[in-house]
Design an enzyme around this catalytic site. Structure first.
Site, PDB file in Angstrom:
ATOM      1  N   SER A 184      28.370  52.046  38.006  1.00  0.00           N
ATOM      2  CA  SER A 184      27.188  51.324  37.522  1.00  0.00           C
ATOM      3  C   SER A 184      26.140  52.349  37.129  1.00  0.00           C
ATOM      4  O   SER A 184      25.665  53.125  37.972  1.00  0.00           O
ATOM      5  CB  SER A 184      26.626  50.426  38.628  1.00  0.00           C
ATOM      6  N   MET A 227      21.527  40.387  33.595  1.00  0.00           N
ATOM      7  CA  MET A 227      20.659  39.756  34.597  1.00  0.00           C
ATOM      8  C   MET A 227      19.347  39.443  33.901  1.00  0.00           C
ATOM      9  O   MET A 227      18.310  40.076  34.145  1.00  0.00           O
ATOM     10  CB  MET A 227      20.451  40.715  35.787  1.00  0.00           C
ATOM     11  N   MET A 256      18.574  44.328  33.112  1.00  0.00           N
ATOM     12  CA  MET A 256      17.607  43.576  33.928  1.00  0.00           C
ATOM     13  C   MET A 256      16.316  43.382  33.147  1.00  0.00           C
ATOM     14  O   MET A 256      15.868  44.293  32.444  1.00  0.00           O
ATOM     15  CB  MET A 256      17.318  44.339  35.216  1.00  0.00           C
ATOM     16  N   ASP A 311      30.692  43.725  42.881  1.00  0.00           N
ATOM     17  CA  ASP A 311      29.560  44.547  42.437  1.00  0.00           C
ATOM     18  C   ASP A 311      28.489  44.628  43.526  1.00  0.00           C
ATOM     19  O   ASP A 311      27.848  43.631  43.848  1.00  0.00           O
ATOM     20  CB  ASP A 311      28.975  43.921  41.158  1.00  0.00           C
ATOM     21  N   HIS A 353      26.576  43.653  32.290  1.00  0.00           N
ATOM     22  CA  HIS A 353      26.186  42.671  33.312  1.00  0.00           C
ATOM     23  C   HIS A 353      24.766  42.217  32.989  1.00  0.00           C
ATOM     24  O   HIS A 353      23.815  42.960  33.213  1.00  0.00           O
ATOM     25  CB  HIS A 353      26.289  43.348  34.690  1.00  0.00           C
ATOM     26  N   MET A 373      28.970  39.150  43.302  1.00  0.00           N
ATOM     27  CA  MET A 373      27.914  40.069  43.740  1.00  0.00           C
ATOM     28  C   MET A 373      28.014  40.204  45.249  1.00  0.00           C
ATOM     29  O   MET A 373      28.054  39.203  45.978  1.00  0.00           O
ATOM     30  CB  MET A 373      26.522  39.518  43.382  1.00  0.00           C
ATOM     31  N   HIS A 419      29.889  50.276  33.821  1.00  0.00           N
ATOM     32  CA  HIS A 419      29.187  49.033  34.187  1.00  0.00           C
ATOM     33  C   HIS A 419      27.714  49.194  33.800  1.00  0.00           C
ATOM     34  O   HIS A 419      27.016  50.067  34.307  1.00  0.00           O
ATOM     35  CB  HIS A 419      29.340  48.789  35.691  1.00  0.00           C
ATOM     36  N   ASP A 434      24.131  47.654  33.617  1.00  0.00           N
ATOM     37  CA  ASP A 434      23.270  46.634  34.233  1.00  0.00           C
ATOM     38  C   ASP A 434      22.019  46.387  33.394  1.00  0.00           C
ATOM     39  O   ASP A 434      21.199  47.295  33.221  1.00  0.00           O
ATOM     40  CB  ASP A 434      22.857  47.080  35.640  1.00  0.00           C
TER      41      ASP A 434
END
Ligand code: DX5
Ligand code: ZN
Length: 229
Positions: A9, A70, A38, A177, A68, A139, A34, A36
């Protein structure tokens, strides 16, 4: 033999030299990146968008990228990340008004689709979307930050979802994750994960080759055990 996939990640990478850091983890043996995303709304943290992924592709990073999301709303980001070079795009059920349509949109954009379930999100929704899924992400920390502790109730959820997938006719990968370290990765793989997201345990180490080699050794042992069973 089963081949587990290691997915660093990049939340814990050095953003001042992200491309170089990613090249290093890949040459140290990682399989998937990965990524992320946000938005400081769905989660209380702010990271990176499709422009960064596009730049990484331009920088000759060719490994599969697992985005991913979010963010809330999430829908408009899907075609942007697909165009920027995503391979997998995963979304949280709470972030969209129609999960089924959003998953279909991911596939229509040419990416593999996935749903991400928070530690306190029920797995009931899976019954209605299995045909739209290439990937299920559990998660094992509350989303928002790297470096948190693994929530142990994930083990029961993981075993349950693994059985659900095996009893279905679908080929769906299972990813875990959050909070994965050298001391718990073998148990998580044995419980059913196919893709292991590892952030701080890789990027906070000084020697990527040594940590990823140790992870691979642990996973190879699990492959042998699974083969034996
Ligand atoms: C949390 C992120 C995870 C996390 C993984 O919201 O989705 O990918 O950063 O990092 P570690 O391995 O440090 O928990
Ligand atoms: Zn993540």
């Amino acid at each position: 033999m089963k081949q587990f996939l290691i997915a660093p990640s990049i939340l814990s990478a050095n953003f001042a030299c992200l491309g170089e850091d990613i090249k290093q983890v890949l040459s140290a043996g990682a399989d998937i990146i990965h990524f992320d995303v946000m938005d400081n709304h769905y989660v209380p943290n702010l990271t990176i968008g499709p422009m960064v992924l596009k730049s990484l592709r331009k920088y000759n990073i060719t490994a599969p990228v697992d985005v991913h999301l979010m963010t809330k709303p999430v829908e408009s980001l899907i075609p942007k990340f697909a165009k920027a070079g995503a391979n997998f795009i995963t979304v949280h059920p709470e972030s969209t008004n129609n999960l089924s349509i959003t998953l279909q949109n991911i596939r229509d954009c040419g990416c593999k689709s996935g749903v991400v379930l928070n530690p306190n999100t029920s797995i009931n929704c899976l019954d209605y979307i299995l045909d739209k899924l290439d990937l299920i992400v559990l998660m094992s920390v509350n989303p928002g930050f790297g470096g948190q502790c693994f929530i142990s109730s994930t083990f029961d959820k993981l075993k349950y979802v693994k059985k659900k997938i095996q009893n279905s006719s679908y080929k769906i990968l299972l990813e875990v994750d959050g909070g994965i370290k050298l001391h718990n990765i073998a148990d998580i793989a044995l419980a059913g994960a196919d893709i292991l997201v590892v952030g701080s345990a890789i990027f906070n180490s000084l020697d990527y080759i040594s940590v990823i080699t140790s992870i691979r050794k642990k996973l190879d042992k699990v492959s042998k055990i699974i083969n034996y069973i």
